[in-house]
Design a protein around this motif. Sequence first.
Motif, short mmCIF file in Angstrom:
data_model
loop_
_atom_site.label_atom_id
_atom_site.label_comp_id
_atom_site.label_asym_id
_atom_site.label_seq_id
_atom_site.Cartn_x
_atom_site.Cartn_y
_atom_site.Cartn_z
N SER A 1 -39.08 58.27 0.41
CA SER A 1 -38.42 57.58 1.42
C SER A 1 -38.09 58.55 2.60
CB SER A 1 -37.18 56.92 0.73
OG SER A 1 -36.57 56.08 1.69
N GLY B 1 -36.67 58.03 6.87
CA GLY B 1 -36.43 57.11 8.18
C GLY B 1 -37.24 57.54 9.31
N ASP C 1 -42.42 55.16 1.45
CA ASP C 1 -41.47 54.29 2.04
C ASP C 1 -40.82 54.76 3.45
OD1 ASP C 1 -40.53 51.33 1.89
OD2 ASP C 1 -38.61 52.46 1.71
N VAL D 1 -39.10 53.79 6.71
CA VAL D 1 -38.08 52.79 7.41
C VAL D 1 -38.14 52.97 8.91
CG1 VAL D 1 -35.98 51.67 7.42
CG2 VAL D 1 -36.64 52.38 5.06
N ASP E 1 -37.10 53.19 12.47
CA ASP E 1 -35.84 53.45 13.21
C ASP E 1 -34.62 53.87 12.16
OD1 ASP E 1 -37.02 52.90 15.59
OD2 ASP E 1 -36.70 50.67 15.30
N ALA E 2 -34.64 54.26 10.98
CA ALA E 2 -33.81 54.69 10.20
C ALA E 2 -33.62 56.08 10.21
CB ALA E 2 -34.01 54.43 8.67
N HIS F 1 -25.84 50.75 7.66
CA HIS F 1 -27.41 50.61 8.07
C HIS F 1 -27.85 49.64 7.10
CE1 HIS F 1 -30.99 52.22 9.57
NE2 HIS F 1 -30.50 53.24 9.78
N GLU F 2 -27.39 48.52 7.43
CA GLU F 2 -28.01 47.32 6.76
C GLU F 2 -28.68 46.47 7.76
OE1 GLU F 2 -27.93 46.44 3.75
OE2 GLU F 2 -26.42 47.99 2.94
N GLU G 1 -31.38 47.50 6.41
CA GLU G 1 -32.33 48.39 5.80
C GLU G 1 -32.26 49.20 4.50
OE1 GLU G 1 -30.99 48.33 8.97
OE2 GLU G 1 -32.62 48.13 10.20
N ARG G 2 -30.88 49.64 4.52
CA ARG G 2 -30.48 50.21 3.23
C ARG G 2 -30.64 49.31 1.83
NH1 ARG G 2 -24.95 49.89 0.70
NH2 ARG G 2 -24.64 52.01 -0.08
N GLU H 1 -32.31 46.86 1.45
CA GLU H 1 -33.86 46.55 1.13
C GLU H 1 -34.70 48.02 0.50
OE1 GLU H 1 -34.91 45.24 5.07
OE2 GLU H 1 -34.21 43.30 4.81
N ALA H 2 -34.18 49.11 1.04
CA ALA H 2 -34.79 49.98 0.49
C ALA H 2 -34.38 50.40 -0.78
CB ALA H 2 -34.61 51.35 1.61
#
Length: 123
Positions: free
Chosen positions: A63, A65, A91, A93, A95-96, A106-107, A109-110, A112-113
Amino acid sequence: MRNAATDIFANGPGARFGEYAVPAYLGPIKLEEAKTNRYLSPSSPRISPVEGLFRGFPKTFISAGGAEIILDDSMVAAERLKADGVDVTVDIVPDAVHDFMVFTWHEPERTEALRRVCNWLDD
């Protein structure tokens, strides 16, 4: 280096985190040695040979960003794992930031990941 300006953990002269993190990570190992050490820097272009570096590794979830400085390193590691026949899930993400999954701000996205990681673990 891509994303050097957007990574929240700036590295280099005057960057507090970089001044602490690199020596803390390396301990007594010299930086030049770390750049050729396949266990410390498995994405380094200075490692030779890379073939077989990850042979026998278990399935792996990577994972990253899209705005972090080690995005390219993560992609190189994924490519090397795949080349050695490892089942890899990548995976990214968009712009993370680095370590985005630990930041409650960081929602969404956080969450969901984290769900994707849980689903991967359940497979």
